[in-house]
Design an enzyme around this catalytic site. Structure first.
Site: not given
Ligand SMILES: *[C@@H]1O[C@H](CO)[C@@H](O)[C@H](O)[C@H]1NC(C)=O
Ligand SMILES: *[C@@H]1O[C@H](CO)[C@@H](O)[C@H](O)[C@H]1NC(C)=O
Ligand SMILES: *[C@@H]1O[C@H](CO)[C@@H](O)[C@H](O)[C@H]1NC(C)=O
Ligand SMILES: *[C@@H]1O[C@H](CO)[C@@H](O)[C@H](O)[C@H]1NC(C)=O
Ligand SMILES: *[C@@H]1O[C@H](CO)[C@@H](O)[C@H](O)[C@H]1NC(C)=O
Ligand SMILES: *[C@@H]1O[C@H](CO)[C@@H](O)[C@H](O)[C@H]1NC(C)=O
Ligand SMILES: *[C@@H]1O[C@H](CO)[C@@H](O)[C@H](O)[C@H]1NC(C)=O
Length: 758
Positions: A142, A217, A547
């Site tokens: 990620d 994220h 996600s």
């Protein structure tokens, strides 16, 4: 956050009170901030409000259990369902937003989405010793992680598992001491990105050449999987409670391969390579190609994850956020492909119109300063000079006349489903506007963080707003602060944005595989990532996407790996898929929106159900040889197969049909006439086991042989056959299911048959 604490205390009190012999239950009536001068006046206002539904002041006094009078206003009371419903109908009462919800003991102490999944009550997992739980390692590919986040503290964790061969690679603002017993490895990859896009420095954006996350994220996804327990977190007071990952005792190894929203193939492959070598048990990838994805032999996620599968590593990947059919990505059969759905929580922000009608919208409005009456104006009538009215109605950059919108709430619409909401709010703010009401019928519940007081409303609210504005020359509105509502029904509902099947690469394999919570999920964040947080530096943030659902499935895979260390990736996948549920919390089938039910092309086998997955009863197993056969039946060449396996492999003739691949779901992409599908199940249980079949499908004749499976002991395998006989009318997508069951288990495979009339 204060509210949750107080509610918790209150619920303990309620237990001691018990429930009366009547049909009343304990409800909490919550009204947020209050402006009463004294607690005494709150109490009498509460009684007055309750009197309106109980019809007697003494009855109201008798029914109330607690008054909240210090930090916010509200009360709890014993009410019938009907009384509670009538109370919740007064959504706004004397300036206070009212929310009414059942008081339940389990509203505390874990992040909502994991509690929604019930992971706290899996006996097989909770009884495991700490060192076994702490032996599982999840690799997250990620944007890195924020090492100072409380979610990554390593309190109570022992030394890192001996099997781990990874490293903590130092870099910019990141030293080896930024890893610990929670984050046991961290690497970063930028060469591929820079080779294609030029040096990172050219971007003019904040970044670190190290595993340190400036995007947020990666911090969010990794803390969702295995973040430690952290109490009293929220987003500006919304969704407050305790944050925890699904497997808070597991370890994380971080692979930062994404920069500024892009993950270059080369970097991804390097990350996958390292992760496999480092000895992780599960890999989570909340990323993917834009649709259409390439065939498996040219797609590095497929290639890298094939090797992971071979080495016994479960790979979870998100299906994508592309809204439409045929767009699901990461569809390789060796990947667990994850769709997204809601949980039973929402964040309404009410609008009070000048005519005292109230509209329910959704947003993140947390400042009390802007809760004021402002004039309303349609974007379309505030066009800047030279801009057509239609263009201005979308409120995009440089389309609005600041003289007309100054100090007003602007009503905007979408040009496309994927319009940038942030741009609209920014454009209104730039023109001196006071707020935005955006009509976003399909995705109104998916939060964004506006720079000005804003709400997203649906079609019905939009009509109501329109008719008010049509009849009122000086229309006004007031947008209230957002509140957190829990216990929402129905839930789960499929997220509108979740990418849908069918699978464009191997149509006989249903994709996505599973759905999990992916709407408005709270988890840790990078304080430097302020681009989508209205400029606020946050430690915890609420975001949405596949996600966010993918890490939930990765967490469950890690949990299963703890309970069953010898299970192969295919077994873990089978357990997760065959135990998924297809009904929501109203016992109706899961919906994709208000008017339609979801299908296997929305959610695959259904919504993840970790409690049942721990003890599935039957398993659909497959290994790499089976996968090669599947690829051969799809016509793979030697050169293509070599890309996957890295050694020469030759296809055996005749090939087996791909609908006979031993997948936990059953897909037939082209049914003409008669066709038989075979599957082999492995029994996992104590002593003998008998399973009865339940086959349901409309539009095609189908039968299963044998229709009872009898096993003597664990590990035995049996093969069954489903015969499909197409009717002349069997045309297009036909959905159904085959369930093997007894009083302990329910092993369900969805069926998707595409009838091709001849
Ligand atoms: C990164 O390190 C530099 C040099 O030590 C320091 O000046 C800077 O404040 C650090 N940045 C952050 C966000 O910690
Ligand atoms: C980066 O910033 C510099 C100076 O502010 C500017 O000249 C350049 O155009 C910017 N580059 C990009 C890609 O925005
Ligand atoms: C919870 O956090 C807030 C700030 O985020 C703080 O004001 C409050 O005191 C905390 N409450 C507890 C009980 O720790
Ligand atoms: C109005 O929007 C259309 C596309 O929706 C665009 O092609 C056109 O250039 C816009 N006109 C102006 C003046 O911005
Ligand atoms: C093998 O994979 C690479 C990318 O990793 C791709 O460029 C190439 O075309 C593939 N070869 C075949 C025969 O598909
Ligand atoms: C299809 O199956 C039906 C009954 O199951 C049978 O009567 C029929 O002969 C079969 N047709 C073919 C072409 O196999
Ligand atoms: C079957 O469905 C397709 C597409 O929906 C349609 O074009 C075709 O006419 C249908 N055939 C029959 C026999 O109904």
């Amino acid at each position: 956050m204060k509210s949750t604490r107080l509610l918790g205390l209150l619920m303990l009190v309620t237990l001691a009170f018990g429930h009366g012999a009547d049909d009343r239950q304990h409800y909490i009536v919550y009204m947020g901030q209050h402006s009463h001068p004294s607690s005494k006046s709150v109490v009498s206002a509460n009684h007055e409000m309750l009197t309106s539904v109980l019809e007697s002041y003494s009855g109201a006094k008798e029914a109330t259990i607690h008054h909240y009078t210090k930090s916010f206003r509200g009360f709890s009371a014993m009410l019938t369902h009907d009384q509670a419903t009538r109370l919740s109908a007064c959504v706004i009462y004397k300036e206070a937003v009212v929310s009414v919800f059942r008081s339940r003991l389990n509203h505390l102490h874990t992040t909502k989405s994991w509690r929604f999944l019930g992971v706290d009550s899996i006996p097989e997992y909770s009884k495991l010793p700490m060192d076994i739980k702490a032996d599982v390692i999840v690799g997250v590919i990620d944007t890195g992680f924020w090492p100072e986040s409380e979610s990554f503290n390593d309190y109570g964790l022992g030394p890192m598992p001996k099997k781990f061969k990874g490293e903590c690679v130092p870099g910019q603002n990141f030293t080896k001491s930024n890893c610990n017993r929670k984050i046991i490895g961290a690497r970063y990859y930028s060469k591929g990105f820079e080779a294609t896009n030029g040096p990172l420095e050219k971007s003019n954006r904040t970044f670190f050449r190290s595993p340190r996350d400036t995007d947020g994220h990666g911090t969010h996804t990794s803390s969702t999987i295995a973040g430690s327990r952290v109490s009293n977190v929220s987003l500006h007071g919304l969704a407050s409670g305790t944050a925890t990952g699904g497997v808070p005792s597991a370890r994380l190894s971080i692979y930062k391969a994404c920069w500024f929203n892009g993950c270059e193939d080369a970097d991804l492959l390097a990350a996958l390579d390292d992760a496999i070598h480092d000895g992780v048990d599960v890999i989570s990838m909340s990323l993917g190609p834009d649709p259409p994805q390439l065939n498996y032999f040219e797609d590095v996620i497929s290639i890298g994850s094939f090797h992971a599968f071979e080495k016994g590593i479960v790979v979870c990947a998100s299906a994508g956020n592309s809204f439409l059919p045929n767009t699901a990505s990461n569809v390789a059969p060796w990947i667990l492909t994850v769709a997204a759905s809601t949980i039973d929580r929402e964040f309404p922000s009410y609008v009070l119109l000048g005519n005292l009608k109230q509209l329910k919208g959704f947003s993140v409005n947390t400042s009390p300063d802007h809760v004021k009456q402002y004039p309303l104006i349609q974007g379309g009538v505030a066009a800047a000079s030279g801009v057509p009215s239609r263009n201005a109605s979308f409120c995009k950059k440089n389309t609005l006349d600041s003289n007309l919108i100054k100090g007003k709430i602007v009503v905007c619409t979408l040009e496309t489903l994927t319009d940038d909401r942030k741009e609209k709010a920014n454009a209104i703010k730039a023109g001196g506007g006071a707020g935005m009401i955006l009509v976003d019928p399909l995705a109104k519940y998916v939060l964004f963080q506006p720079v000005i007081q804003s709400v997203l409303i649906g079609q019905q609210e939009a009509q109501e707003l329109q008719s008010y504005m049509n009849t009122q020359k000086y229309a006004t509105a007031k947008i209230y602060q957002t509140v957190t509502h829990i216990g929402i029904k129905p839930a789960p509902v499929m997220a509108i944005f979740s990418s849908k099947g069918p699978n464009i690469i191997t149509p006989d394999i249903i994709k996505p595989d599973i759905t999990a919570p992916g709407v408005n999920i709270l988890a840790a964040w990078s304080p430097l990532a302020t681009e989508n947080t209205a400029g606020n530096s946050l430690d915890y943030n609420i975001i949405s996407g596949t996600s966010m659902s993918c890490p939930h499935v990765a967490g469950v895979a890690a949990l299963l790996k703890s309970i069953h260390p010898n299970w192969s990736p295919a077994m873990i996948k089978s357990a997760i898929m065959t135990t998924a549920i297809t009904t929501d919390n109203t016992r109706s089938l899961i919906r994709s929106d208000d008017s339609t039910y979801a299908t296997p092309f929305d959610y695959g086998s259904g919504h993840i159900n970790p409690i049942a997955a721990a003890n599935p009863g039957l398993i659909y197993d497959f290994d790499t040889d089976d996968l090669i056969k599947l690829l051969c039946s799809g016509g793979a060449s030697v050169a293509q197969l070599k890309n996957l396996t890295a050694t020469p492999v030759y296809c055996k003739k005749p090939s087996t049909a791909s609908y006979n691949f031993n997948y936990p779901s059953i897909g037939v992409a082209a049914l003409t006439g008669n066709l038989s599908v075979y599957r082999t199940v492995t029994y996992i249980g104590e002593g003998p086991g008998v399973f009865y079949s339940k086959l349901e499908i409309a539009g095609v004749k189908a039968s299963v042989y044998p229709d009872v499976l009898r096993f003597g002991k664990s590990g035995e395998k049996m093969t069954y056959r489903i015969d499909f006989v197409a009717y002349k009318s069997s045309n297009g997508s036909l959905f159904g299911s085959l369930t093997w069951m007894n009083n302990l288990h329910r092993v369900r495979s969805p069926i998707a048959v595409n009838g091709v009339s001849v």
